[in-house]
Design a protein around this motif. Structure first.
Motif, PDB file in Angstrom:
ATOM      1  N   VAL A  47       0.850  -1.180   0.000  1.00  0.00           N
ATOM      2  CA  VAL A  47       0.000   0.000   0.000  1.00  0.00           C
ATOM      3  C   VAL A  47       0.887   1.232   0.000  1.00  0.00           C
ATOM      4  O   VAL A  47       1.826   1.333   0.786  1.00  0.00           O
ATOM      5  N   THR A  48       0.575   2.150  -0.885  1.00  0.00           N
ATOM      6  CA  THR A  48       1.294   3.410  -0.967  1.00  0.00           C
ATOM      7  C   THR A  48       0.306   4.530  -0.664  1.00  0.00           C
ATOM      8  O   THR A  48      -0.751   4.618  -1.296  1.00  0.00           O
ATOM      9  N   ILE A  49       0.649   5.365   0.298  1.00  0.00           N
ATOM     10  CA  ILE A  49      -0.187   6.526   0.625  1.00  0.00           C
ATOM     11  C   ILE A  49       0.138   7.634  -0.371  1.00  0.00           C
ATOM     12  O   ILE A  49       1.277   8.077  -0.462  1.00  0.00           O
ATOM     13  N   ARG A  50      -0.862   8.072  -1.112  1.00  0.00           N
ATOM     14  CA  ARG A  50      -0.645   9.122  -2.112  1.00  0.00           C
ATOM     15  C   ARG A  50      -0.859  10.512  -1.533  1.00  0.00           C
ATOM     16  O   ARG A  50      -0.142  11.444  -1.876  1.00  0.00           O
ATOM     17  N   ARG A  51      -1.855  10.624  -0.646  1.00  0.00           N
ATOM     18  CA  ARG A  51      -2.181  11.960  -0.152  1.00  0.00           C
ATOM     19  C   ARG A  51      -2.954  11.833   1.154  1.00  0.00           C
ATOM     20  O   ARG A  51      -3.840  10.992   1.266  1.00  0.00           O
ATOM     21  N   ALA A  60     -10.775  13.536   8.181  1.00  0.00           N
ATOM     22  CA  ALA A  60      -9.499  13.274   7.525  1.00  0.00           C
ATOM     23  C   ALA A  60      -9.728  12.389   6.309  1.00  0.00           C
ATOM     24  O   ALA A  60     -10.572  11.491   6.331  1.00  0.00           O
ATOM     25  N   VAL A  61      -8.966  12.634   5.244  1.00  0.00           N
ATOM     26  CA  VAL A  61      -9.072  11.840   4.021  1.00  0.00           C
ATOM     27  C   VAL A  61      -7.681  11.338   3.652  1.00  0.00           C
ATOM     28  O   VAL A  61      -6.725  12.104   3.615  1.00  0.00           O
ATOM     29  N   VAL A  62      -7.589  10.036   3.394  1.00  0.00           N
ATOM     30  CA  VAL A  62      -6.335   9.412   2.982  1.00  0.00           C
ATOM     31  C   VAL A  62      -6.576   8.746   1.634  1.00  0.00           C
ATOM     32  O   VAL A  62      -7.466   7.911   1.500  1.00  0.00           O
ATOM     33  N   GLU A  63      -5.780   9.118   0.634  1.00  0.00           N
ATOM     34  CA  GLU A  63      -5.844   8.485  -0.683  1.00  0.00           C
ATOM     35  C   GLU A  63      -4.683   7.515  -0.771  1.00  0.00           C
ATOM     36  O   GLU A  63      -3.546   7.867  -0.445  1.00  0.00           O
ATOM     37  N   GLY A  79      -7.740   3.786  -3.847  1.00  0.00           N
ATOM     38  CA  GLY A  79      -8.827   3.901  -2.887  1.00  0.00           C
ATOM     39  C   GLY A  79      -8.721   5.161  -2.058  1.00  0.00           C
ATOM     40  O   GLY A  79      -7.736   5.900  -2.117  1.00  0.00           O
ATOM     41  N   GLU A  80      -9.774   5.372  -1.287  1.00  0.00           N
ATOM     42  CA  GLU A  80      -9.837   6.560  -0.440  1.00  0.00           C
ATOM     43  C   GLU A  80     -10.485   6.164   0.886  1.00  0.00           C
ATOM     44  O   GLU A  80     -11.473   5.431   0.905  1.00  0.00           O
ATOM     45  N   THR A  81      -9.918   6.646   1.970  1.00  0.00           N
ATOM     46  CA  THR A  81     -10.461   6.408   3.301  1.00  0.00           C
ATOM     47  C   THR A  81     -10.817   7.752   3.916  1.00  0.00           C
ATOM     48  O   THR A  81      -9.978   8.641   3.982  1.00  0.00           O
ATOM     49  N   GLU A  94     -16.340   7.377  12.664  1.00  0.00           N
ATOM     50  CA  GLU A  94     -16.917   6.805  11.451  1.00  0.00           C
ATOM     51  C   GLU A  94     -15.833   6.726  10.390  1.00  0.00           C
ATOM     52  O   GLU A  94     -15.047   7.654  10.219  1.00  0.00           O
ATOM     53  N   GLN A  95     -15.776   5.605   9.682  1.00  0.00           N
ATOM     54  CA  GLN A  95     -14.764   5.391   8.653  1.00  0.00           C
ATOM     55  C   GLN A  95     -15.448   4.878   7.405  1.00  0.00           C
ATOM     56  O   GLN A  95     -16.238   3.953   7.458  1.00  0.00           O
ATOM     57  N   ARG A  96     -15.137   5.504   6.272  1.00  0.00           N
ATOM     58  CA  ARG A  96     -15.716   5.099   4.992  1.00  0.00           C
ATOM     59  C   ARG A  96     -14.578   4.786   4.020  1.00  0.00           C
ATOM     60  O   ARG A  96     -13.689   5.593   3.839  1.00  0.00           O
ATOM     61  N   GLU A  97     -14.662   3.595   3.426  1.00  0.00           N
ATOM     62  CA  GLU A  97     -13.675   3.138   2.446  1.00  0.00           C
ATOM     63  C   GLU A  97     -14.337   3.126   1.079  1.00  0.00           C
ATOM     64  O   GLU A  97     -15.479   2.702   0.943  1.00  0.00           O
TER      65      GLU A  97
END
Length: 189
Positions: A47-51, A60-63, A79-81, A94-97
């Protein structure tokens, strides 16, 4: 090679976090124990974190990009979290994938895996509901433990199984009425 998996620990989440992805959703920290799709199905995975960014103070948003092999196929899934945070504690509420535009093999494998996990979750939830309904001792142990983040804890009755107690009382009342009417029927017969 050991398989690693990300685990949302109790200190990082609220007591009952909510997770939702394209196929599954659940509430509670126990559901995170069954999130084993990537370590068990995709191998080797990377897994590579892009942003990473904060949209608001509490969001918070993690791409990210997941690369690996799904059987004989190599795949790359973007993907996006989104994680909604409690502003006071910083814990995840709350977490949305999501993984828009994911390859078809990933989507099909994830859908089949989710159906199996949903079945297991339903069976486990049914067993837990039956056990909690029958366990009077467990109710008395949890009677004095409240959710410290619940603002209504001072104003509302916190009894856990009030619906179960109401059903028992209603069925006892019905049984008494039935016995009374049967007694009168047989006496006047």
């Amino acid at each position: 090679m050991p398989k690693h998996r990300a685990v949302l620990t109790a200190w990082a989440s609220s007591p009952r976090p909510f997770l939702q992805d394209n196929f599954r959703s659940f509430k509670g920290i126990q559901g995170y124990d069954s999130l084993d799709f990537v370590p068990n199905i995709v191998s080797p995975s990377r897994v590579t974190i892009r942003r990473m960014r904060m949209l608001r103070q509490d969001l918070a948003v993690v791409e990210w990009v997941l690369e690996g092999r799904l059987g004989p196929l190599s795949l790359s899934v973007q993907g996006e979290t989104e994680a909604q945070l409690n502003l006071l504690s910083g814990r995840i509420v709350e977490q949305r994938e999501s993984w828009p535009g994911a390859p078809l093999p990933w989507t099909l494998a994830r859908a089949l895996w989710s159906v199996g996990k949903k079945t297991k979750d339903t069976v486990r939830g049914g067993k837990a509901a039956i056990n909690s309904a029958l366990d009077q001792e467990g109710e008395s142990q949890n009677q004095f433990q409240g959710d410290p983040t619940d603002p209504t804890r001072f104003f509302m009755d916190q009894t856990k199984n009030s619906l179960w107690n109401d059903m028992i009382n209603l069925s006892l009342f019905g049984a008494i009425i039935y016995l009374f009417t049967q007694t009168l029927y047989h006496l006047w017969k």
